[in-house]
Design an enzyme around this catalytic site. Structure first.
Site, PDB file in Angstrom:
ATOM      1  N   ALA A  45       0.834  -1.197   0.000  1.00  0.00           N
ATOM      2  CA  ALA A  45       0.000   0.000   0.000  1.00  0.00           C
ATOM      3  C   ALA A  45       0.875   1.256   0.000  1.00  0.00           C
ATOM      4  CB  ALA A  45      -0.922  -0.010   1.214  1.00  0.00           C
ATOM      5  N   SER A  46       2.050   1.163   0.593  1.00  0.00           N
ATOM      6  CA  SER A  46       3.043   2.232   0.518  1.00  0.00           C
ATOM      7  C   SER A  46       3.899   1.906  -0.717  1.00  0.00           C
ATOM      8  CB  SER A  46       3.889   2.230   1.799  1.00  0.00           C
ATOM      9  OG  SER A  46       4.875   3.217   1.694  1.00  0.00           O
ATOM     10  N   CYS A  52      10.234  -6.148  -6.774  1.00  0.00           N
ATOM     11  CA  CYS A  52      10.063  -6.772  -8.088  1.00  0.00           C
ATOM     12  C   CYS A  52      10.305  -8.284  -8.009  1.00  0.00           C
ATOM     13  CB  CYS A  52      11.058  -6.198  -9.082  1.00  0.00           C
ATOM     14  SG  CYS A  52      10.792  -4.478  -9.492  1.00  0.00           S
ATOM     15  N   GLU A  54      12.186 -10.138  -9.911  1.00  0.00           N
ATOM     16  CA  GLU A  54      13.590 -10.528 -10.070  1.00  0.00           C
ATOM     17  C   GLU A  54      14.321 -10.452  -8.736  1.00  0.00           C
ATOM     18  OE1 GLU A  54      11.786  -8.354 -11.748  1.00  0.00           O
ATOM     19  OE2 GLU A  54      12.652  -7.855 -13.680  1.00  0.00           O
ATOM     20  N   CYS A  85      13.751  -3.738 -14.363  1.00  0.00           N
ATOM     21  CA  CYS A  85      13.933  -2.318 -14.031  1.00  0.00           C
ATOM     22  C   CYS A  85      15.393  -2.078 -13.650  1.00  0.00           C
ATOM     23  CB  CYS A  85      12.994  -1.915 -12.893  1.00  0.00           C
ATOM     24  SG  CYS A  85      13.548  -2.441 -11.266  1.00  0.00           S
ATOM     25  N   CYS A  88      16.654  -3.724 -10.371  1.00  0.00           N
ATOM     26  CA  CYS A  88      16.897  -5.167 -10.498  1.00  0.00           C
ATOM     27  C   CYS A  88      18.157  -5.442 -11.304  1.00  0.00           C
ATOM     28  CB  CYS A  88      15.692  -5.847 -11.140  1.00  0.00           C
ATOM     29  SG  CYS A  88      14.272  -5.890 -10.033  1.00  0.00           S
TER      30      CYS A  88
END
Ligand code: THU
Length: 136
Positions: A45-46, A52, A54, A85, A88
């Site tokens: 939620a934050s 991710c 990975e 990303c 990662c």
């Protein structure tokens, strides 16, 4: 082996906890010893606390004592290839620029590139000779 890795990533995608983005990602990380660790994205939620797929896979592996990796497959359910990303990429680079990243689309087609290609000049505390040109 690549198809097996992709199938594991697809199964991991089913576990994705992505109630905020709806963007489900699965990863499968192959160790040099032939073990496979899966991972999915885990949202929060934050939003910034999201992890991710990975990184989830890498952290699972390292927590089990595995730090030598051959390849990682990543898949979402997009028509385009799912690319890791920046965060990662850096986390993967920690364990070697030679790791093969298998980036899949929703038809299980893939692009394969090494971490060093995806993140040239990645940060390290002990830059390799090849990285010194980035200094000036
Ligand atoms: N995500 C991954 O799991 N891997 C990536 O390389 C990029 C993004 C996740 C994070 C978030 O839960 C969702 O995809 C949308 O950004």
């Amino acid at each position: 082996m690549i198809q097996e890795l992709i199938n594991t990533a697809v199964a991991a995608r089913e576990k994705a906890y992505a109630p905020y983005s709806g963007f489900r990602v699965g990863a499968a990380l192959l160790t040099e010893g032939g073990k496979v660790y899966n991972g999915c994205n885990v949202e929060n939620a934050s939003y910034g606390l999201t992890c991710c797929a990975e990184r989830a896979a890498v952290f699972k592996a390292v927590s089990e004592g595995d730090t030598k990796f051959k390849a990682i497959a990543v898949i979402s359910d997009t028509e385009d290839f799912c690319t890791p990303c920046g965060a990662c990429r850096q986390v993967l680079a920690e364990f070697g620029g030679d790791i093969n990243v298998i980036m899949c689309n929703n038809r299980k087609e893939f692009l394969e590139q090494k971490v060093s290609q995806l993140l040239p000049g990645y940060f390290t505390l002990t830059p390799a000779a090849g990285n010194t040109t980035l200094k000036g």
